[in-house]
Design an enzyme around this catalytic site. Structure first.
Site, PDB file in Angstrom:
ATOM      1  N   GLU A   1     -30.937  33.008  13.001  1.00 42.79           N
ATOM      2  CA  GLU A   1     -30.903  34.251  12.232  1.00 42.79           C
ATOM      3  C   GLU A   1     -29.650  34.282  11.362  1.00 42.79           C
ATOM      4  O   GLU A   1     -28.674  33.591  11.670  1.00 42.79           O
ATOM      5  CB  GLU A   1     -30.970  35.466  13.168  1.00 42.79           C
ATOM      6  CG  GLU A   1     -29.857  35.491  14.189  1.00 42.79           C
ATOM      7  CD  GLU A   1     -30.112  36.430  15.368  1.00 42.79           C
ATOM      8  OE1 GLU A   1     -31.272  36.665  15.723  1.00 42.79           O
ATOM      9  OE2 GLU A   1     -29.114  36.904  15.935  1.00 42.79           O
TER      10      GLU A   1
ATOM     11  N   CYS B   1      -0.991  28.874 -30.668  1.00 40.88           N
ATOM     12  CA  CYS B   1      -0.212  28.630 -31.897  1.00 40.88           C
ATOM     13  C   CYS B   1      -0.862  29.261 -33.128  1.00 40.88           C
ATOM     14  O   CYS B   1      -0.324  29.186 -34.222  1.00 40.88           O
ATOM     15  CB  CYS B   1       0.002  27.133 -32.101  1.00 40.88           C
ATOM     16  SG  CYS B   1      -1.491  26.268 -32.618  1.00 40.88           S
TER      17      CYS B   1
ATOM     18  N   ASP C   1     -21.767  38.790   7.351  1.00 39.46           N
ATOM     19  CA  ASP C   1     -20.316  38.813   7.393  1.00 39.46           C
ATOM     20  C   ASP C   1     -19.814  40.256   7.396  1.00 39.46           C
ATOM     21  O   ASP C   1     -19.480  40.824   6.367  1.00 39.46           O
ATOM     22  CB  ASP C   1     -19.783  38.050   6.177  1.00 39.46           C
ATOM     23  CG  ASP C   1     -18.416  37.497   6.446  1.00 39.46           C
ATOM     24  OD1 ASP C   1     -17.962  37.580   7.602  1.00 39.46           O
ATOM     25  OD2 ASP C   1     -17.796  36.985   5.498  1.00 39.46           O
TER      26      ASP C   1
ATOM     27  N   CYS D   1       1.647  22.665 -31.158  1.00 36.74           N
ATOM     28  CA  CYS D   1       1.162  23.797 -30.349  1.00 36.74           C
ATOM     29  C   CYS D   1       1.862  23.713 -28.997  1.00 36.74           C
ATOM     30  O   CYS D   1       1.772  22.689 -28.306  1.00 36.74           O
ATOM     31  CB  CYS D   1      -0.353  23.697 -30.197  1.00 36.74           C
ATOM     32  SG  CYS D   1      -1.009  24.875 -29.006  1.00 36.74           S
TER      33      CYS D   1
ATOM     34  N   LYS E   1     -26.122  35.086   9.743  1.00 37.86           N
ATOM     35  CA  LYS E   1     -24.873  35.598  10.313  1.00 37.86           C
ATOM     36  C   LYS E   1     -24.231  36.481   9.247  1.00 37.86           C
ATOM     37  O   LYS E   1     -23.554  35.991   8.338  1.00 37.86           O
ATOM     38  CB  LYS E   1     -23.958  34.430  10.683  1.00 37.86           C
ATOM     39  CG  LYS E   1     -22.675  34.860  11.364  1.00 37.86           C
ATOM     40  CD  LYS E   1     -21.913  33.637  11.856  1.00 37.86           C
ATOM     41  CE  LYS E   1     -20.714  34.015  12.694  1.00 37.86           C
ATOM     42  NZ  LYS E   1     -19.709  34.795  11.999  1.00 37.86           N
TER      43      LYS E   1
ATOM     44  N   CYS F   1      -7.829  22.997 -30.596  1.00 40.23           N
ATOM     45  CA  CYS F   1      -6.708  23.326 -31.462  1.00 40.23           C
ATOM     46  C   CYS F   1      -6.281  21.975 -32.017  1.00 40.23           C
ATOM     47  O   CYS F   1      -6.072  21.022 -31.263  1.00 40.23           O
ATOM     48  CB  CYS F   1      -5.584  23.959 -30.651  1.00 40.23           C
ATOM     49  SG  CYS F   1      -3.994  23.900 -31.487  1.00 40.23           S
TER      50      CYS F   1
ATOM     51  N   TYR G   1     -28.469  42.825  16.836  1.00 42.01           N
ATOM     52  CA  TYR G   1     -29.021  41.535  17.263  1.00 42.01           C
ATOM     53  C   TYR G   1     -28.953  41.302  18.767  1.00 42.01           C
ATOM     54  O   TYR G   1     -29.325  40.235  19.236  1.00 42.01           O
ATOM     55  CB  TYR G   1     -28.341  40.366  16.532  1.00 42.01           C
ATOM     56  CG  TYR G   1     -26.825  40.499  16.410  1.00 42.01           C
ATOM     57  CD1 TYR G   1     -26.001  40.338  17.513  1.00 42.01           C
ATOM     58  CD2 TYR G   1     -26.241  40.787  15.182  1.00 42.01           C
ATOM     59  CE1 TYR G   1     -24.630  40.466  17.399  1.00 42.01           C
ATOM     60  CE2 TYR G   1     -24.863  40.911  15.058  1.00 42.01           C
ATOM     61  CZ  TYR G   1     -24.069  40.757  16.170  1.00 42.01           C
ATOM     62  OH  TYR G   1     -22.722  40.882  16.060  1.00 42.01           O
TER      63      TYR G   1
END
Ligand code: IVH
Length: 682
Positions: free
Chosen positions: A118, A415, A122, A437, A120, A431, A230
């Site tokens: 089944e 830049c 959380d 840059c 689980k 770029c 459960y």
């Protein structure tokens, strides 16, 4: 006011109808009346209670709103400890668990032993006690023996019955289950909290725990908590012979319980269910962190018994790569060392695989378009081995009008020079300003110092920032012209540290290979594999420049197997740039012109030559180092497994997908120790 019989009967009817409708809604998922009709019935009940308060009992639906705030929670001591579960991430360990049980129970492999699988959920574990059919006490798990009495709060949950269904009025009945919050409710809750400038919950589990442990149950009543049960504890008249029967019994009693469970008769059936839920779990409204596998037969459960902490008849199987559900709050662009702009999503912070995540990589625009990712979308993210998680999928059902399409920027975010593509058909937008840059310069210097390149120790991100900000370096080659005086006055430096840095730079210079220099200088498309091929052919940086670049002979390299016209074009474009010429000049001026190419064919090892490896899990060294090692011995390393893969090098927490693929293709699975043996024994 005296209580007329008719009122008392009407009240009773209303109360029992409300309980039944609650049951149909929360347990059967099958409402028989509209919310409006329910609300009307509820109002009628309240108006009777207002006139005849003596009718109000602990089982009245009106008792769900929460009473006076408490000063603290009282403790509840239990006779049977609330256990936790042993857990595993691997099918091998699950097989061990199965074998241990068979051995302990003295059963054969194809015996009657069955499992129930089944989800689980959380959330957090709770226990509820019913006396004479009425909810009396509900408590958290605490240390297992002693929990906190959170009855007031639990009573506010519509999914927890205040009374058992008709006919069940046992003197005492105990149930155990989980309190949790749905993923979408969690997001909404955090959004409300954000608007009200309250601190945000890290994940649905924390939100559920925080909401349940409030001293003011009126606030708990407003939180979207749910419960599922459960475990049923009662006498033989209610307890079935199997766990599956007990799950059904829980439902009959009025408790929401798992409907979507599977019964497995063999370990292979368990593996199939695990595979099935791997996908299925993403479509659940709540977060699950795995499956719980329990022996189905209660008699066998009793025979197996417990360790000090866990039942020996149950185990949690946890999935390796976890997903989380969150919202994209912003999209920024990071500039890489070769100028590529990578879109990065700023996320509503969320916990994923044990860490708090607040950003995810969106890779490139093609991926954004393919997945139709938009600003403010709700998305599922996943950690797939990398530190930064990936956006897997958009929740289109939860897309609001506030979403905005993500536009390709016209200018570099750092830049501000115009962006472009190296080749028209490219996905990557760059770029094109090179080391002018700051972002590209920083990333390039960082790469120069990394293990993959010069491996310069003692130069961390903050020193790099200072070197660039104070204009001590304008291209990565300038690192080699630094002296102690340049460094000693910088923040967190000093004479000694400065000497160490200079020493590291000098050492690094000695050990560098030409192939690594080729990768480090930042030619777009120049990966370390092709760099080795080109290095072998062109011999040195100086000769590359003199014999191929300035004489316009780069096309000659096209005959090298693995070097395509696009890479050659990219090298040409690179050396056209002033910043690249400057870097090359700086390196040559500093005497950096290694000719030695490591990994000559004589280094190769017959066990490794042309063998294809795939690496998964955590190793004692970084993945890049291991890759380099294998390649230096003549092997190849691919990121995925195919029928051509010879070895899966499995580290700690090896990916389940990789293991399954290895099994499918008959790839040999080895660990680091085996690899070491291969190196020594050939
Ligand atoms: S059975 C003796 N079943 O997981 C049986 N636990 O890591 C012990 N959990 O404390 C628990 N879903 O909070 C069981 N279907 C499920 C579960 C479940 C979630 C939680 C529960 C427990 C924790 C153990």
């Amino acid at each position: 006011m005296a209580l007329p019989k008719s009122v008392s009967e009407q009240y009773k009817k209303l109360k029992s109808a409300l309980h039944e409708h609650n049951y149909a809604y929360y347990v059967l998922d099958d409402p028989k009346i509209s919310d409006r009709q329910y609300d009307q019935m509820y109002k009628d009940l309240i108006s009777i209670e207002e006139n005849y308060p003596e009718l109000i009992g602990p089982d009245s639906p009106s008792q769900r709103v929460g009473g006076k705030p408490l000063d603290n929670f009282t403790k509840v001591t239990r006779a049977e400890k609330m256990m936790s579960l042993d857990n595993t991430y691997s099918k091998e360990e699950l097989s061990d668990f199965h074998q241990r049980l068979l051995d302990q129970l003295g059963l054969e492999a194809n015996s009657e032993l069955e499992y129930v699988c089944e989800p689980k959920i959380d959330g957090l574990a709770i226990e509820c006690i019913y006396e004479n059919g009425i909810f009396s006490v509900g408590a958290t798990r605490g240390d297992g023996w002693v929990g906190e009495d959170v009855s007031q709060n639990l009573k506010t949950l519509n999914s927890i019955p205040l009374q058992l269904r008709q006919g069940f009025n046992k003197q005492k009945l105990v149930v155990r289950g989980e309190v949790y919050i749905d993923k979408s409710d969690f997001i909404k809750l955090n959004q409300q909290r954000m608007q009200q400038q309250e601190s945000l919950f890290k994940n649905p589990r924390n939100a559920a725990a925080g909401s349940l442990r409030l001293l003011d149950a009126k606030i708990t009543a407003k939180r979207p908590l749910k419960a599922i049960f459960y475990h049923l504890m009662s006498d033989e008249t209610l307890i079935g012979q199997t766990h599956a029967q007990n799950l059904e019994q829980l439902k009959q009693l009025g408790f929401p319980s798992h409907k979507d469970y599977s019964i497995c008769k063999t370990i292979n059936e368990l593996f199939d269910v695990i595979e099935l839920w791997k996908e299925k779990k993403e479509s659940l409204p709540y977060e699950i962190d795995g499956l719980v596998i329990k022996v189905n037969q209660i008699k066998l459960q009793q025979e197996a018994g417990f360790t000090a902490k866990y039942p020996k008849w149950a185990i949690a199987y946890k999935y390796e790569s976890e997903q989380a559900y969150t919202q994209i709050l912003d999209v920024r662009f990071q500039v890489g060392r070769t100028g590529v702009l990578t879109p990065v999503a700023d996320l509503q912070s969320i916990e994923l695989g044990g860490t708090t995540v607040s950003k995810a990589s969106l890779h490139n625009f093609e991926e954004i378009q393919r997945k139709d990712i938009r600003l403010n979308d709700f998305v599922w993210i996943e950690k797939a081995g990398e530190i930064i998680p990936k956006v897997m999928q958009v929740d289109l059902e939860n897309r609001s009008k506030q979403v905005k399409k993500i536009k390709i920027p016209e200018k570099c975010p750092v830049c501000h020079s115009p962006v472009g593509k190296l080749f028209e058909e490219d996905v990557a937008v760059r770029c094109l300003n090179g080391f002018n840059c700051q972002a590209q310069l920083k990333e390039s210097v960082r790469y120069f110092c990394s293990r993959q390149a010069f491996n310069i120790e003692n130069i961390g991100p903050s020193l790099i920032d200072q070197l660039i900000n104070y204009k001590k370096i304008t291209n990565p080659g300038d690192l080699f012209a630094l002296n102690v005086d340049d460094l000693k006055d910088l923040e967190r430096m000093g004479e000694k540290s400065a000497q160490n840095v200079i020493h590291s730079i000098t050492e690094a210079k000695k050990n560098i290979t030409y192939a690594k220099v080729l990768t480090a200088i930042g030619i777009p498309l120049m990966g370390n594999v092709v760099a080795k091929l080109i290095a072998k052919e062109t011999k040195s940086l100086k000769s590359l420049w003199e014999r191929y670049v300035i004489t316009d002979q780069l096309d000659q390299l096209e005959h090298i197997h693995g070097v395509g016209p696009k890479l050659i074009e990219s090298i040409k474009k690179y050396f056209h740039q002033d910043y690249a010429k400057q870097l090359l000049q700086t390196l040559l001026d500093q005497g950096i012109n290694p000719k030695d190419v490591q990994n000559q064919p004589e280094d190769t090892n017959p066990s490794f030559k042309d063998k294809i490896f795939c690496i998964s899990g955590t190793l004692s060294v970084s993945r890049d180092q291991m890759k380099e090692k294998i390649e230096s011995l003549g092997g190849k390393v691919n990121s995925s497994i195919s029928s051509k893969t010879d070895y899966l090098l499995a580290g700690e927490k090896v990916g389940q997908n990789k293991l399954s693929a290895a099994q499918k293709y008959g790839t040999r699975i080895i660990n680091e120790k085996n690899l070491q043996e291969m190196i020594q024994h050939s």
